[in-house]
Motif scaffolding. Structure first.
Motif, PDB file in Angstrom:
ATOM      1  N   ASP A 134       2.595   6.770   1.099  1.00  0.00           N
ATOM      2  CA  ASP A 134       3.658   6.446   2.080  1.00  0.00           C
ATOM      3  C   ASP A 134       3.963   7.619   3.006  1.00  0.00           C
ATOM      4  O   ASP A 134       5.059   7.672   3.597  1.00  0.00           O
ATOM      5  N   ASP A 177       3.284   5.551   7.252  1.00  0.00           N
ATOM      6  CA  ASP A 177       1.906   6.071   7.298  1.00  0.00           C
ATOM      7  C   ASP A 177       0.990   5.314   8.264  1.00  0.00           C
ATOM      8  O   ASP A 177       0.438   5.895   9.200  1.00  0.00           O
ATOM      9  N   ARG A 233       1.784  -3.075  -4.600  1.00  0.00           N
ATOM     10  CA  ARG A 233       2.934  -2.186  -4.848  1.00  0.00           C
ATOM     11  C   ARG A 233       3.680  -2.607  -6.117  1.00  0.00           C
ATOM     12  O   ARG A 233       4.295  -1.785  -6.791  1.00  0.00           O
TER      13      ARG A 233
HETATM   14  N1  HSE Z   1       1.347   3.546   1.530  1.00  0.00           N
HETATM   15  C1  HSE Z   1       1.210   2.126   1.398  1.00  0.00           C
HETATM   16  C2  HSE Z   1       0.767   1.777  -0.003  1.00  0.00           C
HETATM   17  C3  HSE Z   1       0.219   1.624   2.403  1.00  0.00           C
HETATM   18  O1  HSE Z   1      -0.132   2.437  -0.522  1.00  0.00           O
HETATM   19  O2  HSE Z   1       1.325   0.847  -0.590  1.00  0.00           O
HETATM   20  C4  HSE Z   1       0.163   0.145   2.430  1.00  0.00           C
HETATM   21  O3  HSE Z   1      -0.010  -0.305   3.721  1.00  0.00           O
END
Ligand code: HSE
Length: 310
Positions: free
Chosen positions: A22, A133, A181
């Motif tokens: 992120d 990001d 996630r």
């Molecule tokens: N930083 C985020 C993740 C990117 O790894 O969940 C997802 O678009």
């Protein structure tokens, strides 16, 4: 002001590069092109082979993001003819939704007479995406290091080290960011926190100073990749061994399922490609391979008002 036509070209991106969860993003010369034209009735037209399943009514993400911008600017929301053309595979970890959000914001801001600064657009895009990001990379190009503060998104844009390129393998299945996630823990040990801060610190410093030999160690991650391995069969083997086949370092691209190996563009990637494709094939997964060159411009605007290009 809202009577014109505007076209924007937005780069795709990778996020995290291992431990920079992120936080880190890098843009690529792989583009989504979005045109807005004020009209009597909203029509959304999809072009190219990557946009199957995308809504073509007012639930479309690009339309909704644009409509929100007009409302936030205190303007009436115009009806729009929207043309979308993309070379970015959807829901694969190459920032397709971030490209859409950034493109919609920048195009709508142009049509609205630029009520918002680029930094304000970055904050709006980050709030919409939930992390800075991918949207930062798409907006600014190059490598972005960013954090989410209370009501601000401070960032540093780094130039891309000379000769840095990427080889990506894009598995033949989709993985939603929310699913990827949901598997992450909410608590971490001190060991994992220190591992993450030290590796991210060295990773950013290595990229900033072009010390690409450090990527092999610095891209190691304990924060998210180990938990995502079950969602992306073959990931563990590639991360473990890609450097033996010439990669500078390897990681899950964003939330996956695409896997990225950073490479020196001057070297052949044939052996690395064979290794990565085979690692997925051993798990029964077909993939598409792309050699990607970093984009250093970010979103590009081509505005035509009353037939006059500016
Ligand atoms: N930083 C985020 C993740 C990117 O790894 O969940 C997802 O678009």
């Amino acid at each position: 002001m809202q009577n014109g036509k505007v076209t924007v070209k937005v780069p795709a991106s990778t996020a995290n590069l291992g431990p920079g969860f992120d936080t880190l993003g890098m843009a690529f010369q792989l583009y989504t092109t979005i045109s807005f034209e004020a009209a009597d009735e909203t029509i959304i037209r999809l072009h190219g082979s990557q946009l199957e399943g995308i809504a073509t009514d007012k639930t479309n993400l690009i339309y909704k993001v644009a409509a929100d911008l007009f409302e936030q600017a205190g303007l009436s929301v115009p009806e729009l003819i929207i043309d979308i053309d993309s070379d970015v595979p959807l829901t694969r970890g190459l920032g397709s939704s971030a490209s859409a959000i950034v493109g919609a914001l920048v195009a709508a801001n142009e049509l609205a007479g630029k009520p918002f600064t680029t930094d304000e657009l970055f904050s709006m895009a980050t709030a919409r995406e939930g992390h800075p990001d991918n949207v930062g990379a798409s907006l600014f190009g190059g490598i972005i290091v960013a954090l989410m503060d209370e009501d601000d998104v401070p960032y540093v844009r780094l130039p891309v080290p000379e000769h840095l390129g990427a080889l990506v393998v894009i598995p033949d299945f989709m993985l939603s960011t929310s699913k990827s996630r949901d598997v992450l823990p909410s608590m971490y040990s001190r060991h994992d926190v220190v591992h993450t801060s030290s590796h991210t610190g060295v990773l950013v410093a290595a990229l900033a100073t072009g010390q690409l030999g450090l990527l092999k160690s610095a891209m190691k991650d304990v924060l998210h990749q180990p938990y995502r391995v079950p969602l992306v069969p073959g990931l563990e083997a590639i991360i473990e061994d890609a450097t033996k086949y010439g990669a500078l370092g390897a990681a899950l691209s964003g939330a996956g399922p695409t896997i990225i190996a950073l490479v020196d563009q001057r070297n052949s990637t044939a052996k690395l490609e064979a290794f990565m494709v085979n690692a997925l094939a051993e798990q029964g997964i077909a993939c598409t391979v792309m050699n990607l060159i970093p984009d250093t411009q970010g979103v590009q605007v081509e505005a035509c008002l009353s037939g006059v290009t500016r």
